[in-house]
Design a protein around this motif. Structure first.
Motif, PDB file in Angstrom:
ATOM      1  N   ARG A  75       0.862  -1.189   0.000  1.00  0.00           N
ATOM      2  CA  ARG A  75       0.000   0.000   0.000  1.00  0.00           C
ATOM      3  C   ARG A  75       0.892   1.230   0.000  1.00  0.00           C
ATOM      4  NH1 ARG A  75      -1.489   0.840   4.588  1.00  0.00           N
ATOM      5  NH2 ARG A  75      -0.330  -0.818   5.627  1.00  0.00           N
ATOM      6  N   LEU A  76       0.423   2.285  -0.652  1.00  0.00           N
ATOM      7  CA  LEU A  76       1.186   3.532  -0.714  1.00  0.00           C
ATOM      8  C   LEU A  76       1.552   4.041   0.680  1.00  0.00           C
ATOM      9  CD1 LEU A  76       2.324   6.029  -2.159  1.00  0.00           C
ATOM     10  CD2 LEU A  76      -0.018   6.901  -2.335  1.00  0.00           C
ATOM     11  N   LEU A 128       1.832  11.428 -11.006  1.00  0.00           N
ATOM     12  CA  LEU A 128       1.173  12.058  -9.867  1.00  0.00           C
ATOM     13  C   LEU A 128      -0.345  11.964  -9.959  1.00  0.00           C
ATOM     14  CD1 LEU A 128       3.531  15.144  -9.448  1.00  0.00           C
ATOM     15  CD2 LEU A 128       3.694  12.875  -8.416  1.00  0.00           C
ATOM     16  N   SER A 129      -0.807  11.254 -10.980  1.00  0.00           N
ATOM     17  CA  SER A 129      -2.239  10.984 -11.153  1.00  0.00           C
ATOM     18  C   SER A 129      -2.385   9.709 -11.967  1.00  0.00           C
ATOM     19  CB  SER A 129      -2.928  12.154 -11.861  1.00  0.00           C
ATOM     20  OG  SER A 129      -4.197  11.751 -12.358  1.00  0.00           O
ATOM     21  N   TRP A 204      -0.684  -1.695  -9.115  1.00  0.00           N
ATOM     22  CA  TRP A 204      -0.956  -1.064 -10.415  1.00  0.00           C
ATOM     23  C   TRP A 204      -1.893  -1.910 -11.273  1.00  0.00           C
ATOM     24  CZ3 TRP A 204      -0.153   3.833 -11.616  1.00  0.00           C
ATOM     25  CH2 TRP A 204      -0.323   4.237 -12.930  1.00  0.00           C
ATOM     26  N   GLY A 205      -1.514  -3.175 -11.490  1.00  0.00           N
ATOM     27  CA  GLY A 205      -2.317  -4.055 -12.329  1.00  0.00           C
ATOM     28  C   GLY A 205      -1.433  -4.873 -13.253  1.00  0.00           C
ATOM     29  N   LYS A 216      -5.407   2.888  -8.290  1.00  0.00           N
ATOM     30  CA  LYS A 216      -6.318   3.296  -9.367  1.00  0.00           C
ATOM     31  C   LYS A 216      -6.861   4.711  -9.186  1.00  0.00           C
ATOM     32  CE  LYS A 216     -10.524   1.755 -11.772  1.00  0.00           C
ATOM     33  NZ  LYS A 216      -9.939   1.820 -13.124  1.00  0.00           N
ATOM     34  N   GLU A 217      -7.179   5.088  -7.956  1.00  0.00           N
ATOM     35  CA  GLU A 217      -7.771   6.411  -7.702  1.00  0.00           C
ATOM     36  C   GLU A 217      -6.721   7.463  -7.339  1.00  0.00           C
ATOM     37  OE1 GLU A 217     -10.992   6.689  -8.196  1.00  0.00           O
ATOM     38  OE2 GLU A 217     -11.240   4.525  -8.514  1.00  0.00           O
ATOM     39  N   PHE A 218      -5.448   7.072  -7.319  1.00  0.00           N
ATOM     40  CA  PHE A 218      -4.433   8.017  -6.848  1.00  0.00           C
ATOM     41  C   PHE A 218      -4.360   9.247  -7.751  1.00  0.00           C
ATOM     42  CE2 PHE A 218      -0.202   9.867  -7.118  1.00  0.00           C
ATOM     43  CZ  PHE A 218      -0.031  10.261  -5.807  1.00  0.00           C
TER      44      PHE A 218
END
Length: 290
Positions: A75-76, A128-129, A204-205, A216-218
């Protein structure tokens, strides 16, 4: 002086290296890409040690660090905690941070916790997105031959991203937007042993092009205005971290600079090593002179 060892962090031990010529500059800590990659390809940045200590560490789960089986570690927030623990263990009271690719995701999130003593941050080929990254890769794919696009789309939709045809199509993408060196360095291929695909998949995937993992929502674009230290954004002209998006991030960040390496994709530190070291080294010296 070259020092290496292990640091206890949440979930296990991480491997670190420190290069120090005792020149007195503020240390720079390098955050590698991935998630689940390693410092292997970034070793050339130890040349920065002529002016300052340079610290590399392999994030937990990859490189020479421990590879625990606990999937909840990927996790981040835990990686942010890990960076703080590495800084504390090495007594890095004042530090520059250089993140590359996913390392910029980590660097930005860490800086937004408002830690003390961060003199500057360098976002090298930034992500960053996650939604913006995904959008940019869809645009990049459209620049490739139709059959390559079709293969990547078909394999993603059918869940066959572990096939040879997907790998070959991805290699075409990589030659355009990741590393344009031809021939591709043999030693770089050997670095795959240091990667951990499980960490990448969970966060990530299964592929670069569609984010399905817990990142995904970052998206920290709305908070970039909160980064208070001097900031440098760099990318390659042909980077999957596109110049347009990288410049957009820079426009949102106070006291930031933006620079494009004209003959590079995602790895200017390998594609234009002299230019990259010159730009990074001069920027760090400039900040230290304040």
């Amino acid at each position: 002086m070259h020092e290496e060892g292990y640091i206890e962090v949440t979930g296990g031990r991480v491997s670190y290296q420190k290069f120090d010529n005792n020149t007195g500059g503020t240390p720079v800590i390098i955050l590698h890409g991935g998630p689940g990659s390693s410092c292997y390809s970034l070793q050339g940045l130890k040349e920065l040690a002529k002016d300052r200590p340079v610290i590399f560490y392999d994030q937990l789960g990859c490189g020479k660090s421990d590879r625990p089986a606990d999937k909840s570690l990927w996790r981040l927030e835990r990686f942010v905690e890990e960076l703080a623990q590495v800084r504390q263990a090495l007594n890095l009271d004042e530090v520059h941070i250089l993140g590359h690719s996913w390392g910029t995701t980590l660097a930005a999130t860490y800086c937004l916790t408002k830690p003390s003593g961060v003199k500057s941050v360098i976002f090298s080929s930034p992500c960053l997105s996650a939604p913006l990254w995904e959008k940019d890769q869809k645009l990049n794919l459209k620049k490739l031959p139709i059959e390559v696009q079709a293969t990547i789309t078909r394999c993603e939709e059918s869940g066959t991203t572990d096939t040879r045809e997907f790998k070959e199509a991805t290699e075409v993408f990589n030659k355009n937007f990741v590393c344009r060196l031809d021939p591709f360095p043999e030693w770089l291929k050997q670095g795959s042993q240091f990667k951990n695909p499980e960490v990448y998949n969970i966060m990530w995937g299964p592929s670069e092009f569609t984010v399905l993992g817990n990142l995904k929502e970052f998206d920290c674009t709305l908070r970039l205005k909160e980064i208070e230290c001097p900031t440098l954004y760099t990318c390659g002209r042909y980077d999957e971290a596109t110049p347009e998006t990288t410049q957009y991030y820079s426009s949102l960040t106070p006291d930031s600079k933006f620079l494009v390496f004209e003959n590079s994709a995602h790895m200017p530190y390998l594609e234009e090593p002299k230019g990259y070291l010159h730009v990074i080294g001069n920027y760090l010296k400039e900040i230290d002179s304040y």
